[in-house]
Design an enzyme around this catalytic site. Structure first.
Site, PDB file in Angstrom:
ATOM      1  N   HIS A 232       0.833  -1.212   0.000  1.00 37.44           N
ATOM      2  CA  HIS A 232       0.000   0.000   0.000  1.00 37.44           C
ATOM      3  C   HIS A 232       0.860   1.252   0.000  1.00 37.44           C
ATOM      4  O   HIS A 232       1.858   1.320   0.712  1.00 37.44           O
ATOM      5  CB  HIS A 232      -0.936   0.012   1.218  1.00 37.44           C
ATOM      6  CG  HIS A 232      -2.034  -1.000   1.103  1.00 37.44           C
ATOM      7  ND1 HIS A 232      -1.813  -2.350   1.235  1.00 37.44           N
ATOM      8  CD2 HIS A 232      -3.339  -0.855   0.802  1.00 37.44           C
ATOM      9  CE1 HIS A 232      -2.945  -2.998   1.043  1.00 37.44           C
ATOM     10  NE2 HIS A 232      -3.889  -2.123   0.768  1.00 37.44           N
TER      11      HIS A 232
ATOM     12  N   GLU B  69      -9.160   6.698  -3.955  1.00 36.26           N
ATOM     13  CA  GLU B  69      -9.326   6.602  -2.503  1.00 36.26           C
ATOM     14  C   GLU B  69      -8.690   7.804  -1.794  1.00 36.26           C
ATOM     15  O   GLU B  69      -9.287   8.393  -0.895  1.00 36.26           O
ATOM     16  CB  GLU B  69      -8.722   5.287  -2.011  1.00 36.26           C
ATOM     17  CG  GLU B  69      -9.602   4.100  -2.403  1.00 36.26           C
ATOM     18  CD  GLU B  69      -8.882   2.758  -2.452  1.00 36.26           C
ATOM     19  OE1 GLU B  69      -9.518   1.781  -2.886  1.00 36.26           O
ATOM     20  OE2 GLU B  69      -7.711   2.679  -2.058  1.00 36.26           O
TER      21      GLU B  69
ATOM     22  N   PHE C 278       1.178   3.203   7.207  1.00 41.75           N
ATOM     23  CA  PHE C 278      -0.075   3.386   7.941  1.00 41.75           C
ATOM     24  C   PHE C 278      -1.237   3.074   7.002  1.00 41.75           C
ATOM     25  O   PHE C 278      -1.363   3.676   5.944  1.00 41.75           O
ATOM     26  CB  PHE C 278      -0.178   4.834   8.420  1.00 41.75           C
ATOM     27  CG  PHE C 278      -1.474   5.167   9.094  1.00 41.75           C
ATOM     28  CD1 PHE C 278      -1.741   4.703  10.374  1.00 41.75           C
ATOM     29  CD2 PHE C 278      -2.424   5.941   8.446  1.00 41.75           C
ATOM     30  CE1 PHE C 278      -2.941   5.017  11.005  1.00 41.75           C
ATOM     31  CE2 PHE C 278      -3.625   6.259   9.069  1.00 41.75           C
ATOM     32  CZ  PHE C 278      -3.887   5.795  10.347  1.00 41.75           C
ATOM     33  N   ILE C 279      -2.070   2.108   7.404  1.00 43.91           N
ATOM     34  CA  ILE C 279      -3.216   1.740   6.562  1.00 43.91           C
ATOM     35  C   ILE C 279      -4.508   2.107   7.275  1.00 43.91           C
ATOM     36  O   ILE C 279      -4.774   1.676   8.404  1.00 43.91           O
ATOM     37  CB  ILE C 279      -3.258   0.217   6.271  1.00 43.91           C
ATOM     38  CG1 ILE C 279      -1.920  -0.307   5.760  1.00 43.91           C
ATOM     39  CG2 ILE C 279      -4.376  -0.097   5.276  1.00 43.91           C
ATOM     40  CD1 ILE C 279      -1.553   0.079   4.369  1.00 43.91           C
TER      41      ILE C 279
HETATM   42  N1  GUN Z   1      -2.892   3.411   2.291  1.00 43.16           N
HETATM   43  C1  GUN Z   1      -3.509   3.776   3.399  1.00 43.16           C
HETATM   44  N2  GUN Z   1      -4.847   3.808   3.225  1.00 43.16           N
HETATM   45  C2  GUN Z   1      -5.076   3.442   1.972  1.00 43.16           C
HETATM   46  C3  GUN Z   1      -6.267   3.283   1.211  1.00 43.16           C
HETATM   47  O1  GUN Z   1      -7.410   3.479   1.628  1.00 43.16           O
HETATM   48  N3  GUN Z   1      -6.072   2.881  -0.042  1.00 43.16           N
HETATM   49  C4  GUN Z   1      -4.835   2.650  -0.538  1.00 43.16           C
HETATM   50  N4  GUN Z   1      -4.736   2.253  -1.761  1.00 43.16           N
HETATM   51  N5  GUN Z   1      -3.726   2.800   0.137  1.00 43.16           N
HETATM   52  C5  GUN Z   1      -3.844   3.192   1.398  1.00 43.16           C
END
Ligand code: GUN
Length: 169
Positions: free
Chosen positions: A68, A88, A120-121
């Protein structure tokens, strides 16, 4: 746009062509989930995809998390995101940051990455810019195991929204 019935009849290549992007740069999730067809509902398909991700080794899950892009990170600034990631990040307003906001994101992204060893996701489509920054601050105090688990949960939310984008009901 495929119907669930089309996906249930699809060969592996067509199935992966339709769903391979649900998990960022990780078509193996769709590839392995194809074996579990047919799916009774979109919800069942999402559950099966997530089960494939959850059954993978920790190494493979880490690679998925690391696939990501940072939010408002270098790849975003260079416009090198996947189409889904671009959408996004824009939905959270991250493509419209002031220089000051960008500096805050860069600092927070770097601090998070330095502590946890992965980006960070958070599901950007379910969180506005301010909520993302608040979550980044708060989650920075968690343990690596907590953040690993949270990242997988957020990836499931990202995949659900991506699936809903492409599945005709
Ligand atoms: N990295 C952190 N949050 C996101 C997300 O919602 N989408 C993607 N593609 N990468 C991220």
């Amino acid at each position: 746009m495929p119907l669930l019935a089309d996906l249930n009849k699809a060969d592996r290549a067509a199935f992966v062509a339709a769903l391979g992007h649900l998990f960022e740069h990780s078509p193996w999730v769709a590839e392995e989930t194809w074996l579990k067809r047919p799916f009774a509902s979109a919800e069942a398909l999402h559950t099966a995809l997530c089960a494939t991700m959850r059954a993978a080794s920790r190494d493979r899950q880490l690679t998925l998390i690391r696939a990501h892009p940072d939010l408002a990170g270098r790849l975003a600034q260079q416009k090198k995101l996947t189409a889904e990631s671009t959408r996004e990040q824009a939905s959270a307003g991250l493509d419209q940051l002031t220089d000051e906001e960008l500096a805050v994101f860069t600092r927070q992204n770097d601090a998070y990455q330095a502590k946890f060893g992965f980006p960070f996701i958070i599901c950007a489509r379910l969180n506005a810019k301010s909520a993302i920054l608040t979550a980044m601050q708060a989650r920075g105090g968690n343990t690596p195991d907590q953040e690993f688990a949270t990242a997988l949960g957020e990836i499931e939310k990202i995949a659900r929204l991506r699936m809903q984008d492409i599945l005709k009901s």
